[in-house]
Write an enzyme that holds these catalytic residues in place. Structure first.
Site, PDB file in Angstrom:
ATOM      1  N   HIS A  10      14.550 -14.951   6.925  1.00  0.00           N
ATOM      2  CA  HIS A  10      15.884 -13.835   5.905  1.00  0.00           C
ATOM      3  C   HIS A  10      16.735 -12.873   6.315  1.00  0.00           C
ATOM      4  CE1 HIS A  10      16.384 -17.676   4.162  1.00  0.00           C
ATOM      5  NE2 HIS A  10      15.113 -17.683   4.013  1.00  0.00           N
ATOM      6  N   TYR A  39      12.323 -14.663  -2.998  1.00  0.00           N
ATOM      7  CA  TYR A  39      11.838 -14.211  -1.564  1.00  0.00           C
ATOM      8  C   TYR A  39       9.950 -14.017  -2.095  1.00  0.00           C
ATOM      9  CZ  TYR A  39      16.584 -13.820   0.053  1.00  0.00           C
ATOM     10  OH  TYR A  39      17.983 -14.177   0.853  1.00  0.00           O
ATOM     11  N   HIS A 116      16.735 -18.639   9.142  1.00  0.00           N
ATOM     12  CA  HIS A 116      17.289 -19.286   7.904  1.00  0.00           C
ATOM     13  C   HIS A 116      17.627 -20.284   8.512  1.00  0.00           C
ATOM     14  CE1 HIS A 116      19.703 -19.423   3.897  1.00  0.00           C
ATOM     15  NE2 HIS A 116      18.936 -20.473   4.490  1.00  0.00           N
ATOM     16  N   LYS A 124      24.797 -20.244   8.126  1.00  0.00           N
ATOM     17  CA  LYS A 124      25.054 -19.145   8.708  1.00  0.00           C
ATOM     18  C   LYS A 124      24.236 -19.059   9.891  1.00  0.00           C
ATOM     19  CE  LYS A 124      23.410 -19.250   3.130  1.00  0.00           C
ATOM     20  NZ  LYS A 124      22.805 -19.193   2.017  1.00  0.00           N
ATOM     21  N   CYS A 126      22.355 -16.501   9.343  1.00  0.00           N
ATOM     22  CA  CYS A 126      20.996 -15.175   8.525  1.00  0.00           C
ATOM     23  C   CYS A 126      19.399 -16.002   9.246  1.00  0.00           C
ATOM     24  CB  CYS A 126      20.663 -16.123   7.266  1.00  0.00           C
ATOM     25  SG  CYS A 126      19.383 -15.712   6.319  1.00  0.00           S
TER      26      CYS A 126
END
Ligand code: ZN
Length: 135
Positions: A10, A39, A116, A124, A126
């Site tokens: 991420h 995380y 991700h 997203k 990410c």
């Protein structure tokens, strides 16, 4: 130890050049009502790898896939405007990401390494770079 099938990369979705670490993320995630940092590892701009949630515990970083994954975040991922996705990794972060991913691969040899955004249905950018070709 729980079974690990995915090692997920991420970005913190913070603007280029701004420095944060595990303590900041822990605070942000508590503000969202979560049980602290979601995380397992944080890679700071200077390449420092900080521990987050203990590996033994499921994280909170990828919807529907937390039970069997490890979440690694690097600080950055957005341009200075704080909006546009950008690969802002410093050379130190690139090295540190390789180090922590290699360690996780040794520990969980059957796990996949993904970004991700590589999970189905994720809208997203990410982590703002292509994990499959770069890690
Ligand atoms: Zn993410």
């Amino acid at each position: 130890m729980r079974k690990i099938t995915d090692i997920v990369i991420h970005c913190s979705a913070t603007p280029e050049g701004k420095d944060f670490g595990a303590a900041s993320i822990d605070r942000w995630h508590k503000e969202r009502g979560w049980a602290g940092i979601g995380y397992h590892y944080v890679v700071k701009r200077d390449g420092t790898i900080e521990p987050g949630r203990p590996l033994e515990k499921a994280g909170a970083h990828v919807a529907g896939h937390n039970a069997n994954s490890v979440g690694i975040v690097y600080i950055g991922g957005l341009a200075k405007d704080g909006k546009k996705a950008k690969d802002t990794r410093t050379p130190e972060q690139k090295t540190a990401l390789r180090t922590i991913v290699a360690e996780m691969r040794r520990r969980f040899p059957e796990a996949r390494v993904l970004g991700h955004r590589d999970f189905p249905g994720v809208r997203k950018d990410c982590p703002s770079f292509d994990v499959r070709t770069q890690l």
